[in-house]
Design a protein around this motif. Structure first.
Motif, PDB file in Angstrom:
ATOM      1  N   THR A 144       6.749 -10.898   4.770  1.00 20.99           N
ATOM      2  CA  THR A 144       5.542 -11.827   4.539  1.00 20.99           C
ATOM      3  C   THR A 144       4.501 -11.715   5.869  1.00 20.99           C
ATOM      4  N   PRO A 145       3.330 -11.796   5.361  1.00 17.20           N
ATOM      5  CA  PRO A 145       2.221 -11.636   6.452  1.00 17.20           C
ATOM      6  C   PRO A 145       2.346 -12.758   7.472  1.00 17.20           C
ATOM      7  N   ARG A 146       2.698 -13.974   7.101  1.00 20.01           N
ATOM      8  CA  ARG A 146       2.742 -14.958   7.911  1.00 20.01           C
ATOM      9  C   ARG A 146       3.946 -15.814   7.550  1.00 20.01           C
ATOM     10  N   PRO A 147       4.552 -16.498   8.800  1.00 20.52           N
ATOM     11  CA  PRO A 147       5.853 -17.388   8.447  1.00 20.52           C
ATOM     12  C   PRO A 147       5.769 -18.031   7.251  1.00 20.52           C
ATOM     13  N   SER A 148       4.679 -19.187   7.037  1.00 18.35           N
ATOM     14  CA  SER A 148       4.510 -19.947   5.971  1.00 18.35           C
ATOM     15  C   SER A 148       4.737 -19.181   4.649  1.00 18.35           C
ATOM     16  N   GLU A 149       4.526 -18.075   4.539  1.00 16.63           N
ATOM     17  CA  GLU A 149       4.962 -17.217   3.294  1.00 16.63           C
ATOM     18  C   GLU A 149       6.251 -16.873   3.108  1.00 16.63           C
ATOM     19  N   LEU A 150       7.074 -17.515   4.061  1.00 21.47           N
ATOM     20  CA  LEU A 150       8.562 -17.193   4.015  1.00 21.47           C
ATOM     21  C   LEU A 150       9.194 -18.216   2.707  1.00 21.47           C
ATOM     22  N   VAL A 151       8.539 -19.493   2.853  1.00 23.21           N
ATOM     23  CA  VAL A 151       8.948 -20.548   1.988  1.00 23.21           C
ATOM     24  C   VAL A 151       8.217 -20.524   0.783  1.00 23.21           C
ATOM     25  N   LEU A 152       6.954 -20.400   0.758  1.00 20.52           N
ATOM     26  CA  LEU A 152       6.104 -20.374  -0.260  1.00 20.52           C
ATOM     27  C   LEU A 152       5.029 -19.176  -0.366  1.00 20.52           C
ATOM     28  N   PRO A 153       5.576 -17.885  -0.682  1.00 19.88           N
ATOM     29  CA  PRO A 153       4.732 -16.644  -0.733  1.00 19.88           C
ATOM     30  C   PRO A 153       3.915 -16.822  -1.577  1.00 19.88           C
ATOM     31  N   SER A 154       2.647 -16.125  -1.221  1.00 20.78           N
ATOM     32  CA  SER A 154       1.547 -16.229  -2.457  1.00 20.78           C
ATOM     33  C   SER A 154       1.673 -15.093  -3.617  1.00 20.78           C
ATOM     34  N   LEU A 155       1.115 -15.420  -4.518  1.00 19.73           N
ATOM     35  CA  LEU A 155       1.133 -14.308  -5.704  1.00 19.73           C
ATOM     36  C   LEU A 155       0.950 -13.078  -5.127  1.00 19.73           C
ATOM     37  N   SER A 156      -0.380 -12.651  -4.408  1.00 19.47           N
ATOM     38  CA  SER A 156      -0.610 -11.372  -3.881  1.00 19.47           C
ATOM     39  C   SER A 156       0.421 -10.860  -2.859  1.00 19.47           C
ATOM     40  N   THR A 157       1.130 -11.845  -2.147  1.00 17.79           N
ATOM     41  CA  THR A 157       2.111 -11.230  -1.360  1.00 17.79           C
ATOM     42  C   THR A 157       3.382 -10.838  -2.364  1.00 17.79           C
ATOM     43  N   VAL A 158       3.819 -11.478  -3.119  1.00 21.74           N
ATOM     44  CA  VAL A 158       4.807 -11.084  -4.353  1.00 21.74           C
ATOM     45  C   VAL A 158       4.491 -10.019  -4.650  1.00 21.74           C
ATOM     46  N   LEU A 159       3.259  -9.730  -5.350  1.00 21.25           N
ATOM     47  CA  LEU A 159       2.849  -8.614  -5.962  1.00 21.25           C
ATOM     48  C   LEU A 159       3.202  -7.421  -5.105  1.00 21.25           C
ATOM     49  N   ASP A 160       2.661  -7.653  -3.761  1.00 17.04           N
ATOM     50  CA  ASP A 160       2.730  -6.267  -2.639  1.00 17.04           C
ATOM     51  C   ASP A 160       4.000  -6.127  -2.386  1.00 17.04           C
ATOM     52  N   VAL A 161       4.780  -6.822  -2.320  1.00 15.51           N
ATOM     53  CA  VAL A 161       6.251  -6.692  -1.929  1.00 15.51           C
ATOM     54  C   VAL A 161       7.049  -5.913  -3.211  1.00 15.51           C
ATOM     55  N   PHE A 162       6.781  -6.520  -4.512  1.00 13.44           N
ATOM     56  CA  PHE A 162       7.221  -5.742  -5.407  1.00 13.44           C
ATOM     57  C   PHE A 162       6.815  -4.403  -5.822  1.00 13.44           C
ATOM     58  N   ARG A 163       5.353  -4.134  -5.363  1.00 16.33           N
ATOM     59  CA  ARG A 163       4.759  -2.829  -5.476  1.00 16.33           C
ATOM     60  C   ARG A 163       5.505  -1.981  -4.512  1.00 16.33           C
ATOM     61  N   GLU A 164       5.305  -2.444  -3.171  1.00 15.34           N
ATOM     62  CA  GLU A 164       6.295  -1.388  -2.122  1.00 15.34           C
ATOM     63  C   GLU A 164       7.952  -1.100  -2.546  1.00 15.34           C
ATOM     64  N   GLN A 165       8.262  -1.972  -3.120  1.00 11.30           N
ATOM     65  CA  GLN A 165       9.724  -1.562  -3.597  1.00 11.30           C
ATOM     66  C   GLN A 165       9.710  -0.718  -4.741  1.00 11.30           C
ATOM     67  N   LEU A 166       8.964  -1.014  -5.712  1.00 15.72           N
ATOM     68  CA  LEU A 166       8.695   0.058  -6.938  1.00 15.72           C
ATOM     69  C   LEU A 166       8.304   1.452  -6.239  1.00 15.72           C
ATOM     70  N   ARG A 167       7.521   1.423  -5.168  1.00 17.23           N
ATOM     71  CA  ARG A 167       7.009   2.938  -4.655  1.00 17.23           C
ATOM     72  C   ARG A 167       8.285   3.369  -3.811  1.00 17.23           C
ATOM     73  N   ASP A 168       8.949   2.644  -3.027  1.00 19.31           N
ATOM     74  CA  ASP A 168      10.143   3.382  -2.268  1.00 19.31           C
ATOM     75  C   ASP A 168      11.016   3.812  -3.374  1.00 19.31           C
ATOM     76  N   ARG A 169      11.398   3.461  -4.830  1.00 16.90           N
ATOM     77  CA  ARG A 169      12.267   3.632  -5.326  1.00 16.90           C
ATOM     78  C   ARG A 169      11.641   4.857  -6.442  1.00 16.90           C
ATOM     79  N   GLY A 170      10.344   4.968  -6.288  1.00 18.82           N
ATOM     80  CA  GLY A 170       9.700   6.318  -7.041  1.00 18.82           C
ATOM     81  C   GLY A 170       9.444   6.032  -8.561  1.00 18.82           C
ATOM     82  N   GLU A 171       9.137   4.586  -8.642  1.00 14.33           N
ATOM     83  CA  GLU A 171       9.128   4.106 -10.121  1.00 14.33           C
ATOM     84  C   GLU A 171       7.657   4.096 -10.635  1.00 14.33           C
ATOM     85  N   LEU A 172       6.616   4.491  -9.659  1.00 16.31           N
ATOM     86  CA  LEU A 172       5.306   3.934 -10.098  1.00 16.31           C
ATOM     87  C   LEU A 172       4.520   5.080 -10.916  1.00 16.31           C
ATOM     88  N   GLY A 173       5.226   6.267 -11.234  1.00 12.46           N
ATOM     89  CA  GLY A 173       4.556   7.082 -12.164  1.00 12.46           C
ATOM     90  C   GLY A 173       4.241   6.611 -13.666  1.00 12.46           C
TER      91      GLY A 173
END
Length: 349
Positions: A144-173
């Motif tokens: 999370t980019p800021r502590p407040s998002e630990l409880v209520l993460p924004s849509l953009s943060t959720v999507l960014d984290v999701f994409r990073e995990q997909l990239r780490d797993r090699g699933e984006l092709g």
């Protein structure tokens, strides 16, 4: 206007309706910011965190560039959900509501596949849309980019984290739509779900012309299930997937406006005696009723819409209830088919 809900008995019940169910919900392509009234309401009852310290699974599938993939990954599930729905699916975070929404996406993609093959001379008869279960996605606190998002993460943060995990797993092709099912009924910053540019369309490219990291979307099944019903949960799951297959220019070419919600339909049907229901298709879900709390769905969508521009909108005045059908409107299927043609041409180029 009347706005009663009818509970859906579920897919295994003898009274279950395959494509049509009744009840009430909301959403938008760029991701929504909730209305003030909704924010104030949810703030009054508090937020819910989506964080987890559990490590993600790593059973990523091989990319098949000859197939459109719709890959659905579950987010963390709070203990209260397992208490309510039972422990079936506990090991891989697939409670009953998630499984029902996954099945709804499968059905909708089967509708699209059948329509595309039968209506397009540029899509082969062996064209396939593969709907897959992906591994669980976790939300590391340090992401999370800021502590407040630990409880209520924004849509953009959720999507960014999701994409990073997909990239780490090699699933984006390859051409794919990656869907995150989350259970955050009190997170107004995610709302009922959404997508964000440049990862809002399958096969999208960034501002530099390079291929973006596929399409990712979020469907907040916890919100739809808690505030509305399983019928609306299913429709919103379908709704979010189709957002990644409906580019504005093709939407306008088919529907006359560049708003993909207008591709939906809201049709009056007799439900017995003089009673009438407004039957709503997936892309119109959260937008077919009045723009007010409890307007068909508990929270009205904040994205684009114009009832006069819908494929069909019979009006909601005097209806006794809203029904939600997983049958996708023909206009939605037509636009998605044209986009599949475009994706195919790019891959052959």
């Amino acid at each position: 206007m009347g706005n009663s809900s009818t509970a859906d008995p579920g897919p295994d019940h003898s009274d279950h309706r395959d494509h049509t169910t009744a009840t009430a919900q909301r959403r938008s392509r760029i991701g929504r910011t909730a209305s003030v009234s909704r924010r104030e309401f949810i703030a009054a009852v508090g937020g819910v965190g989506a964080a987890s310290l559990v490590s993600p699974s790593t059973d990523a599938a091989q990319t098949d560039t000859g197939t459109l993939r719709v890959r659905v990954s579950p987010g963390p599930i709070p203990p209260t959900v397992w208490i309510r729905y039972g422990i079936s699916g506990l090991r891989r975070d697939w409670p009953v509501p998630f499984r029902e929404c996954f099945a709804a996406i499968e059905d909708a993609m089967a509708q699209l596949q059948t329509y595309a093959v039968s209506h397009s001379d540029r899509i082969d008869a062996d064209f396939d849309i593969r709907v897959e279960r992906g591994p669980s996605v976790r939300f590391p606190p340090l992401a999370t980019p800021r502590p407040s998002e630990l409880v209520l993460p924004s849509l953009s943060t959720v999507l960014d984290v999701f994409r990073e995990q997909l990239r780490d797993r090699g699933e984006l092709g390859g051409p794919a739509c990656h869907v995150l099912f989350c259970w955050s009924p009190l997170n107004y910053r995610v709302g009922y779900g959404g997508t964000m540019s440049p990862n809002d369309l399958v096969g999208a490219t960034g501002s530099d012309g390079a291929a973006a990291d596929g399409a990712q979307t979020v469907a907040n099944i916890g919100a739809t299930k808690v505030w509305d019903s399983r019928a609306i949960s299913r429709n919103i799951a379908i709704h979010e997937v189709f957002h990644t297959l409906l580019p504005p220019e093709l939407v306008e070419a088919v529907g006359g406006t560049d708003c993909d919600h207008d591709l939906g339909a809201a049709t009056r049907v007799q439900t017995g005696g003089d009673d009438q229901a407004l039957r709503v298709t997936p892309m119109a879900t959260a937008y077919a009723g009045p723009d007010e709390l409890g307007g068909g769905t508990r929270f009205h969508g904040t994205g684009c819409y114009d009832h006069d521009e819908f494929t069909r909108h019979d009006g909601y005045e005097g209806v006794d209830r809203f029904e939600y059908t997983t049958t996708v409107s023909e206009a939605t299927l037509a636009v998605a088919t044209r986009y599949l043609e475009r994706i195919g041409e790019r891959r052959r180029a």
